[in-house]
Write an enzyme that holds these catalytic residues in place. Structure first.
Site, PDB file in Angstrom:
ATOM      1  N   HIS A 180      -5.427   7.596  -4.526  1.00 20.05           N
ATOM      2  CA  HIS A 180      -5.705   6.707  -3.395  1.00 20.05           C
ATOM      3  C   HIS A 180      -5.339   5.266  -3.748  1.00 20.05           C
ATOM      4  O   HIS A 180      -4.717   4.559  -2.941  1.00 20.05           O
ATOM      5  CB  HIS A 180      -7.190   6.829  -3.053  1.00 20.05           C
ATOM      6  CG  HIS A 180      -7.673   5.865  -2.010  1.00 20.05           C
ATOM      7  ND1 HIS A 180      -7.906   6.237  -0.704  1.00 20.05           N
ATOM      8  CD2 HIS A 180      -7.990   4.543  -2.072  1.00 20.05           C
ATOM      9  CE1 HIS A 180      -8.334   5.195  -0.015  1.00 20.05           C
ATOM     10  NE2 HIS A 180      -8.401   4.146  -0.828  1.00 20.05           N
ATOM     11  N   GLU A 181      -5.692   4.822  -4.943  1.00 25.42           N
ATOM     12  CA  GLU A 181      -5.386   3.441  -5.345  1.00 25.42           C
ATOM     13  C   GLU A 181      -3.890   3.240  -5.570  1.00 25.42           C
ATOM     14  O   GLU A 181      -3.355   2.164  -5.286  1.00 25.42           O
ATOM     15  CB  GLU A 181      -6.176   3.082  -6.606  1.00 25.42           C
ATOM     16  CG  GLU A 181      -7.691   3.163  -6.439  1.00 25.42           C
ATOM     17  CD  GLU A 181      -8.196   2.360  -5.250  1.00 25.42           C
ATOM     18  OE1 GLU A 181      -7.611   1.301  -4.958  1.00 25.42           O
ATOM     19  OE2 GLU A 181      -9.150   2.811  -4.599  1.00 25.42           O
ATOM     20  N   HIS A 184      -2.325   2.364  -2.336  1.00 24.83           N
ATOM     21  CA  HIS A 184      -2.459   0.949  -1.979  1.00 24.83           C
ATOM     22  C   HIS A 184      -1.387   0.107  -2.682  1.00 24.83           C
ATOM     23  O   HIS A 184      -0.874  -0.863  -2.105  1.00 24.83           O
ATOM     24  CB  HIS A 184      -3.841   0.439  -2.371  1.00 24.83           C
ATOM     25  CG  HIS A 184      -4.929   0.846  -1.420  1.00 24.83           C
ATOM     26  ND1 HIS A 184      -4.843   0.648  -0.066  1.00 24.83           N
ATOM     27  CD2 HIS A 184      -6.139   1.435  -1.632  1.00 24.83           C
ATOM     28  CE1 HIS A 184      -5.940   1.093   0.522  1.00 24.83           C
ATOM     29  NE2 HIS A 184      -6.737   1.575  -0.405  1.00 24.83           N
ATOM     30  N   GLU A 270      -7.341   2.663   4.781  1.00 20.19           N
ATOM     31  CA  GLU A 270      -8.036   3.640   3.944  1.00 20.19           C
ATOM     32  C   GLU A 270      -7.632   5.064   4.322  1.00 20.19           C
ATOM     33  O   GLU A 270      -7.470   5.922   3.448  1.00 20.19           O
ATOM     34  CB  GLU A 270      -9.547   3.458   4.071  1.00 20.19           C
ATOM     35  CG  GLU A 270     -10.051   2.102   3.585  1.00 20.19           C
ATOM     36  CD  GLU A 270      -9.626   1.815   2.159  1.00 20.19           C
ATOM     37  OE1 GLU A 270      -9.748   2.716   1.304  1.00 20.19           O
ATOM     38  OE2 GLU A 270      -9.173   0.685   1.889  1.00 20.19           O
TER      39      GLU A 270
END
Length: 661
Positions: A180-181, A184, A270
């Site tokens: 997930h990071e 980003h 998100e």
């Protein structure tokens, strides 16, 4: 997920952020003018017993254009000055942001099993994302399961996780969170988050001023108690805390606006990052199960660091409790889970809570100073001076065999492709720098001797010997493994001190120029090192989108495509034609080999870095056509394309991924 479209969306969201910020500043200017007019009206014209002599007209007289202009300039100047200072602090890179939150770098030499597992996962996902391995930081003693990615570009990006995430998530769940990071990072969200934090700090600064005035007015009132004075003076003294209270209220309104802006921009990203985690890990259960664990975990995702709320939009989950979802920077957990698993039964996963010392790190306790990695570099230098070689730790791709009771937490590393003898040197600065230098050592004995002599002249203890030792193994390394090896060396190279890095960079250039000729692969290696390490030691200005159309960069495109066509495995004219057709630029013409140079090629690549995000994947695909034979790229050509992609800050498109060895 189309990361290029998301990067373009992040750029356009920056425009939305600027518009919202401008509207918020206009509102603050108007409210501050009304407040100051009220302050002057009550302190000069109003008497608590007799009332106002001028009535509403007296109040309106305080709203003169001269005063309005002065107050507006002060407010706007203060907001932009505070935003600029905050931006300069955060733009120092992901390392500065992580350390400002009290995070500690996880060193490659760590012997903690959970930390090594997290390092493994970061390396695996970096390989899957075709990007260098970012540094991993740990927020110690934080029970909440959370993480964040920080930085301005991929080159200075870091990933941080809490101790709660490290200890309470299984391997596939932690993979989902870290994936997930990474999303980003590749989506361009980090730079947007830094801008958001800087601008919103400027909005809330007026409230900080109001708090100071409120405290000062209260203190002044206590000091003047029992002292006679004129009525206007008493009114002024009494009005000072009122002015402070008014500014505090305006600051609260600004904070409310800031909360809405953060929520409006952050929430949808998100969902996109969750989808990106599934793409990286190829396992929707990883991120979904991590969210389920958070839902059944009492501490949730809360983080108690002093500055966590200020940077709440950077985190994986909400860092504080919100009474109203309208201010939430993250979507509800159940909504995120159902986006990934539409048939979820609504049951969360329970985990036993591990308790940590209740330590709260205040922002005043955090200083920007050399971290543990600098100490490790110093120790390594001392040991090298003494001629001591410490026993290397097992490489991160090696793990003990599973025991009879091993469960799903058992590590199952991929089969090691890079020889263990080389991997043994990637975790300390001396070994990592020697590996990078060893990749440049020539097969020609005379040239090799000159290169080793240049390395020895730098008087780095033990380096020339180590380079000579690893050079044969590096010469036998397949082309497709050189880039992964360099990426594995980057975390250790970041642990060097600034003087050590300067010496290493000078040595690298000297070895490249030893034969008075720079080859394309040598340029690629140097650019990779410079691009990913310079932000750690010097102030670097990242590229900015300047060119919205390919027609504005035809000259650098011609230079780059011509070099790749001549250096590639296919016929130059045919390869250049395929690349030209890919870009739909029929006027491009192949330049002769003798008119090309590595210097001009380098300048052209850096110019292409200023293209808009949606143009860069098209450019990279055209480069792939120019460098390949019939569209099929070999490992050497892939290394060249990956180096160019790094310089222009763009991930390689899916159809240009690493070929099989």
């Amino acid at each position: 997920m189309d990361f290029f479209a998301q990067q373009d969306l992040a750029r356009r969201n920056t425009r939305v952020l600027v518009i919202l910020f401008t509207l918020a500043v206009i509102g603050l200017v108007l409210l501050t003018n009304v407040l100051v007019a009220g302050f002057l009206f009550f302190s000069e014209d109003y008497n608590v017993y007799a009332g106002s002599r001028g009535g509403w007209m007296g109040f309106l007289q305080q709203l003169s254009w001269d005063r309005f202009g002065t107050i507006s300039l002060v407010v706007i100047g203060s907001v932009f000055l505070v935003s600029l200072v905050k931006w300069l602090q955060l733009a120092a890179g992901g390392k500065a942001i992580a350390e400002s939150l009290g995070a500690e770098k996880v060193l490659p030499q760590t012997r903690d099993a959970d930390e090594r597992r997290a390092l493994n996962i970061v390396q695996e996902i970096a390989l899957a994302a075709s990007m260098p391995v970012p540094d991993l930081y740990l927020l110690r003693d934080e029970r909440g399961i959370n993480a964040f990615a920080a930085g301005v570009t991929q080159a200075d990006a870091v990933i941080a996780v809490t101790t709660g995430a490290l200890h309470h998530l299984k391997r596939h769940e932690l993979q989902g969170v870290i994936g997930h990071e990474f999303s980003h990072i590749l989506n361009g969200d980090m730079r947007l988050n830094v801008r958001l934090a800087a601008l919103l700090k400027g909005i809330t600064f007026i409230g900080d001023v109001g708090y100071i005035l409120l405290r000062a007015g209260t203190h002044r009132g206590r000091v003047r108690t029992g002292v006679r004075g004129g009525g206007n003076s008493n009114n002024s003294g009494a009005a000072l805390p009122v002015l402070g209270l008014g500014l505090l209220v305006i600051g609260w309104i600004g904070g409310t606006c800031a909360g809405f802006i953060k929520a409006a921009i952050s929430r949808q990203k998100e969902f996109l990052a969750d989808a990106g985690a599934v793409q990286f890990t190829r396992d929707p259960d990883g991120i979904a199960d991590a969210l389920k664990v958070i839902g059944g975990y009492v501490p949730g995702t809360f983080v108690h660091r002093a500055r966590a709320a200020e940077l709440s939009h950077m985190f994986f989950g909400a860092v504080t409790h919100r009474l109203w979802q309208g201010f939430a920077t993250h979507p509800p957990l159940d909504a995120r889970i159902r986006r990934i698993q539409p048939r979820w039964d609504g049951e969360y996963i329970s985990r036993r809570v591990r308790h940590y010392p209740n330590t709260r790190i205040e922002s005043a306790d955090v200083e920007f100073r050399p971290g543990r990695e600098a100490l490790v570099a110093a120790v390594a230098a001392v040991e090298a001076t003494r001629g001591i070689r410490t026993r290397p730790l097992a490489p991160l791709t090696e793990h003990p065999p599973a025991g009879p009771g091993a469960g799903p937490e058992t590590e199952e590393p991929p089969a090691p492709a890079i020889p263990p003898g080389l991997l043994a040197h990637v975790d300390d600065p001396l070994g990592a720098s020697s590996l990078v230098l060893g990749l440049l050592i020539s097969d020609d004995p005379a040239h090799r001797d000159r290169q080793l002599a240049l390395i020895a002249e730098r008087e780095v203890p033990g380096q020339a010997t180590l380079v000579n030792t690893v050079a044969p193994g590096l010469a036998a390394l397949p082309a497709g493994l050189r880039l992964p090896l360099v990426n594995r060396c980057l975390p250790a190279l970041r642990a060097m001190s600034a003087p050590q890095y300067r010496t290493f960079k000078e040595t690298l250039l000297a070895v490249i120029r030893a034969d008075q000729h720079t080859e394309l692969l040598e340029w690629c290696l140097y650019q990779l090192v410079r691009h990913y390490l310079d932000p750690e030691f010097v102030q670097v200005t990242p590229s900015r989108p300047r060119y919205a159309r390919l027609g504005k960069v035809t000259a650098p495109l011609t230079e780059v495509l011509s070099v790749l066509a001549h250096e590639g495995s296919g016929e130059a004219e045919a390869a250049f034609t395929r690349a030209r057709d890919e870009l739909a630029l029929p006027k491009l013409r192949l330049r002769p080999r003798e008119a090309l140079s590595v210097r001009a090629f380098s300048e052209a690549v850096h110019t292409l870095a200023d293209c808009y995000p949606l143009l860069k994947p098209r450019i990279l695909k055209a480069m792939g056509e120019a460098a390949s034979e019939n569209g099929e790229i070999c490992p050497v050509e892939y290394e060249i394309l990956a180096s160019i992609a790094a310089v222009i800050d763009c991930p390689l498109p899916e159809d240009l991924k690493a070929p099989p060895l």
